[in-house]
Write a protein that holds these residues in place. Structure first.
Motif, mmCIF file in Angstrom:
data_model
loop_
_atom_site.group_PDB
_atom_site.id
_atom_site.type_symbol
_atom_site.label_atom_id
_atom_site.label_comp_id
_atom_site.label_asym_id
_atom_site.label_seq_id
_atom_site.Cartn_x
_atom_site.Cartn_y
_atom_site.Cartn_z
ATOM 1 N N UNK A 152 0.991 -1.607 0.241
ATOM 2 C CA UNK A 152 -0.196 0.515 0.429
ATOM 3 C C UNK A 152 1.034 1.810 -0.424
ATOM 4 N N UNK A 153 0.538 2.080 -1.075
ATOM 5 C CA UNK A 153 1.884 3.352 -1.075
ATOM 6 C C UNK A 153 0.310 4.398 -0.749
ATOM 7 N N UNK A 154 1.140 5.804 -0.054
ATOM 8 C CA UNK A 154 0.491 7.005 -0.079
ATOM 9 C C UNK A 154 1.491 8.008 -1.526
ATOM 10 N N UNK A 155 0.345 8.721 -2.106
ATOM 11 C CA UNK A 155 1.223 9.956 -3.463
ATOM 12 C C UNK A 155 0.385 11.114 -2.974
ATOM 13 N N UNK A 156 1.311 11.766 -3.091
ATOM 14 C CA UNK A 156 0.851 13.020 -2.959
ATOM 15 C C UNK A 156 1.458 14.009 -3.768
ATOM 16 N N UNK A 157 1.137 14.435 -4.889
ATOM 17 C CA UNK A 157 1.296 15.615 -5.522
ATOM 18 C C UNK A 157 1.468 17.194 -5.235
ATOM 19 N N UNK A 158 1.968 17.832 -6.089
ATOM 20 C CA UNK A 158 1.617 19.808 -5.114
ATOM 21 C C UNK A 158 0.169 20.222 -5.238
ATOM 22 N N UNK A 159 -0.561 19.827 -6.248
ATOM 23 C CA UNK A 159 -1.712 20.190 -5.808
ATOM 24 C C UNK A 159 -2.834 19.587 -4.814
ATOM 25 N N UNK A 160 -2.359 18.279 -4.329
ATOM 26 C CA UNK A 160 -3.062 17.866 -3.347
ATOM 27 C C UNK A 160 -2.326 17.591 -1.929
#
Length: 159
Positions: free
Chosen positions: A106-114
């Protein structure tokens, strides 16, 4: 028939999807403006102006107004001891059950807008594919990642 999953993604996800819609609309608006300028310079037909105005307006309405709202209303998820249930879709609602014994990581991801809105997405990987739960509050995403990981380990020990 089974009840739909209980949890919704963050309402801020609606704002994030609308921002994405603005970017996509701008990517269509720039060529539309260029087409209008060229039609003006070379005295092109009137329909070029009409299409150059109508397409970005329609696309903006769909990508900024309508689609994010429908997408947010339909997105639901629920994590149970033996499975993860996902429900999503724009025109066709898709419901997916991911057995815990199939979860590999399981991964979490976060771009600049998020990141700006304090959101993250979770990606659940199995041997066959990946499944994403988008736009969760960061704390909720971290807790959910840990919970799914723990449940997957327990399910793996039971096999």
């Amino acid at each position: 028939m089974r009840r739909e999953p209980a949890n919704r993604i963050s309402r801020k996800g609606l704002t994030v999807w609308r921002i994405h819609g603005v970017f996509y609309t701008l990517m269509v608006l720039v060529p539309a403006i260029a087409a209008s300028v060229l039609a003006y310079i070379f005295e092109g037909p009137v329909w070029i102006y009409i299409v150059s105005a109508a397409v970005p307006i329609l696309l903006g309405y769909l990508l900024i107004g309508l689609f994010p709202k429908i997408r947010w209303r339909r997105w639901r998820y629920e994590v149970r001891e033996t499975e993860i249930e996902l429900q999503h879709g724009l025109f066709i609602v898709k419901r997916t059950l991911v057995p815990m014994v199939r979860v590999q990581h399981v991964d979490t991801s976060q771009g600049p807008i998020l990141r700006k809105y304090g959101l993250a997405g979770i990606t659940v990987s199995t041997a066959a594919t990946t499944h994403e739960i988008p736009a969760l509050q960061m704390e909720e995403a971290d807790d959910l990642r840990g919970r799914i990981s723990a449940l997957a380990r327990v399910a793996e020990d039971d096999v």
